[in-house]
Design a protein around this motif. Sequence first.
Motif, PDB file in Angstrom:
ATOM      1  N   UNK B  20       0.825  -1.204   0.000  1.00  0.00           N
ATOM      2  CA  UNK B  20       0.000   0.000   0.000  1.00  0.00           C
ATOM      3  C   UNK B  20       0.865   1.262   0.000  1.00  0.00           C
ATOM      4  N   UNK B  22       3.077   2.277  -2.122  1.00  0.00           N
ATOM      5  CA  UNK B  22       3.179   2.890  -3.437  1.00  0.00           C
ATOM      6  C   UNK B  22       2.046   3.878  -3.686  1.00  0.00           C
ATOM      7  N   UNK B  23       0.805   3.456  -3.409  1.00  0.00           N
ATOM      8  CA  UNK B  23      -0.352   4.315  -3.637  1.00  0.00           C
ATOM      9  C   UNK B  23      -0.281   5.547  -2.740  1.00  0.00           C
ATOM     10  N   UNK B  26       2.311   8.021  -4.029  1.00  0.00           N
ATOM     11  CA  UNK B  26       1.855   8.695  -5.246  1.00  0.00           C
ATOM     12  C   UNK B  26       0.887   9.825  -4.909  1.00  0.00           C
ATOM     13  N   UNK B  36       4.870  10.382 -10.240  1.00  0.00           N
ATOM     14  CA  UNK B  36       5.574   9.104 -10.346  1.00  0.00           C
ATOM     15  C   UNK B  36       5.350   8.573 -11.758  1.00  0.00           C
ATOM     16  N   UNK B  37       6.434   8.418 -12.510  1.00  0.00           N
ATOM     17  CA  UNK B  37       6.285   8.009 -13.902  1.00  0.00           C
ATOM     18  C   UNK B  37       6.581   6.524 -14.104  1.00  0.00           C
ATOM     19  N   UNK B  38       7.158   5.882 -13.100  1.00  0.00           N
ATOM     20  CA  UNK B  38       7.366   4.447 -13.194  1.00  0.00           C
ATOM     21  C   UNK B  38       7.608   3.904 -11.788  1.00  0.00           C
ATOM     22  N   UNK B  39       7.259   2.649 -11.635  1.00  0.00           N
ATOM     23  CA  UNK B  39       7.429   2.037 -10.334  1.00  0.00           C
ATOM     24  C   UNK B  39       8.040   0.670 -10.555  1.00  0.00           C
ATOM     25  N   UNK B  40       9.068   0.351  -9.789  1.00  0.00           N
ATOM     26  CA  UNK B  40       9.736  -0.937  -9.915  1.00  0.00           C
ATOM     27  C   UNK B  40       9.860  -1.573  -8.538  1.00  0.00           C
ATOM     28  N   UNK B  41       9.566  -2.869  -8.442  1.00  0.00           N
ATOM     29  CA  UNK B  41       9.788  -3.601  -7.188  1.00  0.00           C
ATOM     30  C   UNK B  41      10.853  -4.641  -7.422  1.00  0.00           C
ATOM     31  N   UNK B  42      11.879  -4.632  -6.580  1.00  0.00           N
ATOM     32  CA  UNK B  42      12.964  -5.608  -6.719  1.00  0.00           C
ATOM     33  C   UNK B  42      13.178  -6.323  -5.386  1.00  0.00           C
ATOM     34  N   UNK B  52      18.117  -1.398 -10.901  1.00  0.00           N
ATOM     35  CA  UNK B  52      16.843  -0.662 -10.980  1.00  0.00           C
ATOM     36  C   UNK B  52      17.047   0.823 -10.716  1.00  0.00           C
ATOM     37  N   UNK B  59      16.804   7.457 -16.682  1.00  0.00           N
ATOM     38  CA  UNK B  59      15.584   7.895 -17.354  1.00  0.00           C
ATOM     39  C   UNK B  59      15.075   9.215 -16.807  1.00  0.00           C
TER      40      UNK B  59
END
Lengths: 414, 414
Positions: B20, B22-23, B26, B36-42, B52, B59
């Motif tokens: 939760x 991330x939301x 944002x 937020x133009x991109x989201x990555x989970x590693x 990442x 970018x």
Amino acid sequence: MNIELVTIGTELLLGFTVDTNGAEIARALGVVGVRIVRRTSVPDDGGAIRDAVTAALARTGAVLTTGGLGPTRDDISKKVLADLYDAPLEFDETIWASLLDRFRRLNRAPVASNRSQAEVPRGATVLPNRWGTAPGLWLEGAPGLVIMLPGVPVEMRMLLEHEVVPRLLERAAGAGVIRSRTVRTTAVPESTLAERLGDIDDRIAPLSLAYLPGLDGVDLRVTAWNLVPEDADARLAAAAAALRERAGAHAYAEGDTTLAEVVLAEARRRQLTIAAAESCTGGLFGARLTDVPGSSDVFLGGVVTYADAAKSELAGVAPALIAEHGAVSEPVARAMAVGVAQRLGADLAVGITGIAGPSGGSAEKPVGTVWLAVYDRGETVARRVQLFNTRAEIRARAVQTTLFRLWQRIIGGA
Amino acid sequence: MNIELVTIGTELLLGFTVDTNGAEIARALGVVGVRIVRRTSVPDDGGAIRDAVTAALARTGAVLTTGGLGPTRDDISKKVLADLYDAPLEFDETIWASLLDRFRRLNRAPVASNRSQAEVPRGATVLPNRWGTAPGLWLEGAPGLVIMLPGVPVEMRMLLEHEVVPRLLERAAGAGVIRSRTVRTTAVPESTLAERLGDIDDRIAPLSLAYLPGLDGVDLRVTAWNLVPEDADARLAAAAAALRERAGAHAYAEGDTTLAEVVLAEARRRQLTIAAAESCTGGLFGARLTDVPGSSDVFLGGVVTYADAAKSELAGVAPALIAEHGAVSEPVARAMAVGVAQRLGADLAVGITGIAGPSGGSAEKPVGTVWLAVYDRGETVARRVQLFNTRAEIRARAVQTTLFRLWQRIIGGA
């Protein structure tokens, strides 16, 4: 097998939607030994989608995407993937026919944009979607494996279960798996439960245990990592048995089984019928029971007695009883249960009356005060419980606690 | 300003935790104009984290990370970032002192691994964490801007609010904001709605429009990107008005407002009371109305007439009517609505009877067939609707459709 997840949708990046698809996909794939090693969320932007999928394929060789398959103009991921696989979009008559059929059944006419939903990249395998209009796609070729699913949760879930997992299982035959088993408990706080479970972690090693508290109680999830399937299953069975033993009467089921299902099954086995009189839960108790297919042979129905006059008219509660003790009281809860049982000739009945909030509380009966009564063939027991937090939580917990008491009564534990 | 989000943690990829954070991030950043133009989970893997963050910086030039700051051995992101900025980790006495102080207050002794939490890359700004042990970090240099926050939701939230947002506001002084407005529609399919909205995208530009279909209908979210606040608000108001106009009767509210709230408000304004007789929805209609605080002045209550005998006993439906037409029929739906209205003396009442499935359907009345009746001070209208998919969906849509018909009746649209 490793895979990357690419979720597509501007709305996912805005934060107004919590993305639950990701977690669901990870669990479903984990069961068949497929591990998500990276997850990327990109907006509905062709360049960003292409870039994310290309990078993921270069790293991992396999990608699952969600979103971007709908008929509206912000959905463009199919075009991007067709381009990436150098496979032109072709109109698929079978998809179109099933779309038309669906529209006929819904008594609706397709619009121009629906035609694009029947277009698939040449050579792609279509994953038929009986739950919506956008089929999933399975693309395999030089760039690697790409599985495209719609973003609507129910469609994603159904396609994952019926189309994706079986295909992945076929590919992954023989490797180690990630499997879980969940023992569900209710009406016991997490810390008390942890105390009861004691040194269980050592006993179940190398399996791991997670406590997952929710509105229905605390779920205990035990997980086997990368074991051969038979070993994983044997260890999970032993661990689940140990958890159930230590949790005692609070463990009511495993997996996804709800307490409503357990109550219905136990009543059915004894050929007992159930009725309900609800005040503060407003129909939620009946809704929970009737969520279960086939509940009609056990659950006869009930009354939602929100206004005081409804308590008298529908459940036969004497107005004097309400005047004397208040609507939220032991005598009224009892009278509601007895009244609805008599009206419907039910063997068992519940009466629920309480203060769900946020207003309406007093020093003596604060918000969250709930009286619940269980009637059982002539005998009625009642108890007061004190619940907390939001209106929605108080109502959900009132229903769950009532189900727990009813279940205990049915199986002879209370 | 654009930024990418990199969330770090193996557990996020396993799917047993819904992320939760991330939301929340944002939404908080959107308010101050950061997108937020991109989201990555590693996973907790040095190589994946470095890869990442490096790609995101290349970018976008700005990254916010969560997770990987705790004392356990799988938390390694600080080392990776120190390396990326070519800034050696240095022991920070101030952080250590506040950590020791915290441990004293909690009556706990620090362990060896806690010392690493006091290490920071040379030149980094420390974001003090009064809600946990791991401070946030703000790194600015040749690679770009990296903001590192802990992954524990409450710590992340507090650091975001108290340390990150104020600093971003300073940088972005005068720049635009990201704001959204949502128009809620129901009882109209997404593709039909898109057709009705026509060239709305052009008309509302530079604002963007997203279709968000769900069980309650299709939400239309319009978003203003990077405009000055007054301009954003004015354009959003105009766009929302245009959407409502084109969606017509199907647009029932904005934002989080539910159709149940709208129905209750309109009935209250006209001093009308509501009752319900439910069969296939089993109490869900009442539950939806009573979800709304203060619903008791409008909603009197209802009956859940799951068994045929209950339809007669509680709603006064003549057994002969059920025998002749079947429980799922227009006459029975009408009789249920009229019956419960009379019992409770309600101005308005609904009767819902249908086949929720998965079994019980026939060629003439397939699963998903629902008859719904609306009684209004002596007059009753009924209609048959055909719903699809799972039992839960059919029930939820039956409730929503009934609310829609009831609302239309109240405001004079049906």
